[in-house]
Design a protein around this motif. Structure first.
Motif, PDB file in Angstrom:
ATOM      1  N   MET A  34     -10.773 -14.969   9.098  1.00 56.51           N
ATOM      2  CA  MET A  34     -11.287 -16.024   9.973  1.00 56.51           C
ATOM      3  C   MET A  34     -10.513 -16.048  11.278  1.00 56.51           C
ATOM      4  SD  MET A  34     -13.638 -17.528   8.115  1.00 56.51           S
ATOM      5  CE  MET A  34     -13.887 -19.066   8.998  1.00 56.51           C
ATOM      6  N   GLY A  35     -11.152 -16.585  12.284  1.00 53.81           N
ATOM      7  CA  GLY A  35     -10.473 -16.671  13.567  1.00 53.81           C
ATOM      8  C   GLY A  35     -10.947 -17.860  14.382  1.00 53.81           C
ATOM      9  N   TRP A  36     -10.139 -18.234  15.347  1.00 54.45           N
ATOM     10  CA  TRP A  36     -10.494 -19.255  16.340  1.00 54.45           C
ATOM     11  C   TRP A  36     -10.500 -18.590  17.717  1.00 54.45           C
ATOM     12  CZ3 TRP A  36     -12.205 -24.022  15.313  1.00 54.45           C
ATOM     13  CH2 TRP A  36     -11.899 -24.602  14.069  1.00 54.45           C
ATOM     14  N   PHE A  37     -11.518 -18.917  18.468  1.00 56.65           N
ATOM     15  CA  PHE A  37     -11.638 -18.467  19.844  1.00 56.65           C
ATOM     16  C   PHE A  37     -11.973 -19.670  20.700  1.00 56.65           C
ATOM     17  CE2 PHE A  37     -11.628 -13.841  19.337  1.00 56.65           C
ATOM     18  CZ  PHE A  37     -11.778 -13.743  17.965  1.00 56.65           C
ATOM     19  N   ARG A  38     -11.818 -19.525  22.013  1.00 54.61           N
ATOM     20  CA  ARG A  38     -12.181 -20.612  22.903  1.00 54.61           C
ATOM     21  C   ARG A  38     -12.747 -20.063  24.207  1.00 54.61           C
ATOM     22  NH1 ARG A  38      -6.096 -22.935  24.319  1.00 54.61           N
ATOM     23  NH2 ARG A  38      -5.432 -21.214  25.681  1.00 54.61           N
ATOM     24  N   ALA A  40     -13.107 -21.520  28.067  1.00 52.29           N
ATOM     25  CA  ALA A  40     -12.851 -22.546  29.075  1.00 52.29           C
ATOM     26  C   ALA A  40     -13.922 -22.472  30.155  1.00 52.29           C
ATOM     27  CB  ALA A  40     -11.471 -22.343  29.671  1.00 52.29           C
ATOM     28  N   PRO A  41     -14.143 -23.569  30.877  1.00 54.03           N
ATOM     29  CA  PRO A  41     -15.153 -23.563  31.931  1.00 54.03           C
ATOM     30  C   PRO A  41     -14.910 -22.437  32.936  1.00 54.03           C
ATOM     31  CG  PRO A  41     -14.387 -25.791  31.524  1.00 54.03           C
ATOM     32  CD  PRO A  41     -13.490 -24.885  30.724  1.00 54.03           C
ATOM     33  N   GLY A  42     -15.924 -21.644  33.178  1.00 59.66           N
ATOM     34  CA  GLY A  42     -15.828 -20.575  34.153  1.00 59.66           C
ATOM     35  C   GLY A  42     -15.036 -19.364  33.718  1.00 59.66           C
ATOM     36  N   LYS A  43     -14.649 -19.331  32.451  1.00 61.44           N
ATOM     37  CA  LYS A  43     -13.845 -18.215  31.962  1.00 61.44           C
ATOM     38  C   LYS A  43     -14.521 -17.547  30.776  1.00 61.44           C
ATOM     39  CE  LYS A  43      -9.377 -20.042  33.454  1.00 61.44           C
ATOM     40  NZ  LYS A  43      -7.979 -20.350  33.039  1.00 61.44           N
ATOM     41  N   GLU A  44     -14.054 -16.360  30.460  1.00 63.13           N
ATOM     42  CA  GLU A  44     -14.583 -15.653  29.312  1.00 63.13           C
ATOM     43  C   GLU A  44     -13.957 -16.187  28.023  1.00 63.13           C
ATOM     44  OE1 GLU A  44     -15.501 -11.370  31.493  1.00 63.13           O
ATOM     45  OE2 GLU A  44     -14.083 -11.484  29.817  1.00 63.13           O
ATOM     46  N   ARG A  45     -14.662 -15.927  26.938  1.00 61.90           N
ATOM     47  CA  ARG A  45     -14.134 -16.304  25.634  1.00 61.90           C
ATOM     48  C   ARG A  45     -12.818 -15.581  25.375  1.00 61.90           C
ATOM     49  NH1 ARG A  45     -18.230 -14.937  21.050  1.00 61.90           N
ATOM     50  NH2 ARG A  45     -17.877 -12.897  22.012  1.00 61.90           N
ATOM     51  N   GLU A  46     -11.860 -16.285  24.789  1.00 60.76           N
ATOM     52  CA  GLU A  46     -10.575 -15.661  24.515  1.00 60.76           C
ATOM     53  C   GLU A  46     -10.125 -15.971  23.091  1.00 60.76           C
ATOM     54  OE1 GLU A  46      -7.353 -17.087  26.891  1.00 60.76           O
ATOM     55  OE2 GLU A  46      -7.648 -19.182  26.333  1.00 60.76           O
ATOM     56  N   PHE A  47      -9.335 -15.072  22.579  1.00 59.63           N
ATOM     57  CA  PHE A  47      -8.768 -15.197  21.243  1.00 59.63           C
ATOM     58  C   PHE A  47      -7.709 -16.299  21.231  1.00 59.63           C
ATOM     59  CE2 PHE A  47      -7.085 -14.133  17.209  1.00 59.63           C
ATOM     60  CZ  PHE A  47      -5.703 -14.066  17.322  1.00 59.63           C
ATOM     61  N   ALA A  98     -16.040 -15.679  11.461  1.00 62.80           N
ATOM     62  CA  ALA A  98     -15.735 -15.081  10.160  1.00 62.80           C
ATOM     63  C   ALA A  98     -16.158 -13.628  10.124  1.00 62.80           C
ATOM     64  CB  ALA A  98     -16.449 -15.852   9.048  1.00 62.80           C
ATOM     65  N   LYS A  99     -15.371 -12.846   9.405  1.00 62.81           N
ATOM     66  CA  LYS A  99     -15.687 -11.428   9.234  1.00 62.81           C
ATOM     67  C   LYS A  99     -15.160 -10.997   7.872  1.00 62.81           C
ATOM     68  CE  LYS A  99     -14.342  -6.816  10.583  1.00 62.81           C
ATOM     69  NZ  LYS A  99     -15.669  -6.267  10.278  1.00 62.81           N
ATOM     70  N   VAL A 109      -5.423  -7.576   7.276  1.00 63.25           N
ATOM     71  CA  VAL A 109      -4.903  -7.835   8.620  1.00 63.25           C
ATOM     72  C   VAL A 109      -5.727  -8.905   9.313  1.00 63.25           C
ATOM     73  CG1 VAL A 109      -3.904  -5.546   8.917  1.00 63.25           C
ATOM     74  CG2 VAL A 109      -6.294  -5.933   9.560  1.00 63.25           C
ATOM     75  N   PRO A 110      -5.081  -9.742  10.119  1.00 63.53           N
ATOM     76  CA  PRO A 110      -5.831 -10.708  10.927  1.00 63.53           C
ATOM     77  C   PRO A 110      -6.524  -9.980  12.077  1.00 63.53           C
ATOM     78  CG  PRO A 110      -3.484 -10.887  11.385  1.00 63.53           C
ATOM     79  CD  PRO A 110      -3.623  -9.899  10.288  1.00 63.53           C
ATOM     80  N   ILE A 111      -7.630 -10.513  12.530  1.00 64.40           N
ATOM     81  CA  ILE A 111      -8.479  -9.822  13.498  1.00 64.40           C
ATOM     82  C   ILE A 111      -8.574 -10.631  14.779  1.00 64.40           C
ATOM     83  CG2 ILE A 111     -10.791  -8.904  13.897  1.00 64.40           C
ATOM     84  CD1 ILE A 111     -11.025  -8.874  10.761  1.00 64.40           C
ATOM     85  N   ASP A 112      -8.220 -10.007  15.914  1.00 63.73           N
ATOM     86  CA  ASP A 112      -8.252 -10.746  17.174  1.00 63.73           C
ATOM     87  C   ASP A 112      -9.375 -10.321  18.105  1.00 63.73           C
ATOM     88  OD1 ASP A 112      -5.498  -8.989  18.883  1.00 63.73           O
ATOM     89  OD2 ASP A 112      -7.302  -8.270  17.867  1.00 63.73           O
ATOM     90  N   GLY A 113     -10.170  -9.363  17.706  1.00 60.44           N
ATOM     91  CA  GLY A 113     -11.273  -8.924  18.551  1.00 60.44           C
ATOM     92  C   GLY A 113     -12.539  -9.697  18.282  1.00 60.44           C
ATOM     93  N   ALA A 114     -13.026 -10.418  19.275  1.00 61.44           N
ATOM     94  CA  ALA A 114     -14.223 -11.231  19.085  1.00 61.44           C
ATOM     95  C   ALA A 114     -15.420 -10.390  18.661  1.00 61.44           C
ATOM     96  CB  ALA A 114     -14.548 -12.000  20.363  1.00 61.44           C
TER      97      ALA A 114
END
Length: 130
Positions: A34-38, A40-47, A98-99, A109-114
Motif C-alpha cells: 500500500m502507499g500514500w500519494f498526494r 498539491a494545487p498546480g503540482k504533479e502527484r508525488e509519493f 494498492a498493488k 519491498v515497499p513501492i514508491d512508484g505511482a
C-alpha cells in the motif's frame, strides 16, 4: 479487485496533527502493498509513503520523514497515515493506492512508484493554514 476509500482529511492550522485512513474492500487485502500519494494545487502527484503487505517495511519521502507515520491493520482492512507537525506545504489531496506485493530477492519491498499501483482511492483533501 480492491476498492479504496480515504477519510480523515480536513482544514487545520500549521503544527497540528491529522490521521488519514484508507479503508479497503477485498478478501486478499493483506496481500497488497500500500502507499500514500498526494497532489498539491498546480503540482504533479508525488509519493508520500509506502508499506509492505505485513507492515514490516516502510518508506517515506524526505519531505515527510520524521513527521508522518504509515501503518496498517490487516484485520480491519485499513491503512493509516499519521501526520504530525503539519506544514502549509503539506496541503494537497491525499490518495491511497494498492498493488499486489512485490518481492525482491525473496523480501517484500515497499513501492514508491505511482505507475506501479493498480488501485486508487478517490482522495481526501488536507489543507494546512499558516
Amino acid at each position: 479487485q480492491v476498492q479504496l476509500v480515504e477519510s480523515g482529511g480536513g482544514l487545520v492550522e500549521a503544527g497540528v496533527s491529522l490521521r488519514l485512513s484508507c479503508a479497503a474492500s477485498g478478501r486478499t487485502y493483506g496481500r497488497y502493498a500500500m502507499g500514500w500519494f498526494r497532489r498539491a494545487p498546480g503540482k504533479e502527484r508525488e509519493f508520500v509513503s509506502a508499506i509492505t503487505w505485513n507492515g514490516g517495511k516502510t518508506l517515506y519521502a524526505d519531505s515527510v520523514k520524521g513527521r508522518f507515520t504509515i501503518s496498517r491493520d490487516n484485520a480491519k482492512n485499513t491503512m493509516f497515515l499519521q501526520m504530525n507537525n503539519l506544514k502549509p506545504e503539506d496541503t494537497a489531496i491525499y490518495y491511497c493506492a494498492a498493488k499486489w506485493q512485490v518481492y525482491v530477492a525473496g523480501q517484500a519491498v515497499p513501492i514508491d512508484g505511482a505507475h506501479e499501483y493498480s488501485y486508487w482511492g478517490q482522495g481526501t483533501q488536507v489543507t494546512v493554514s499558516s
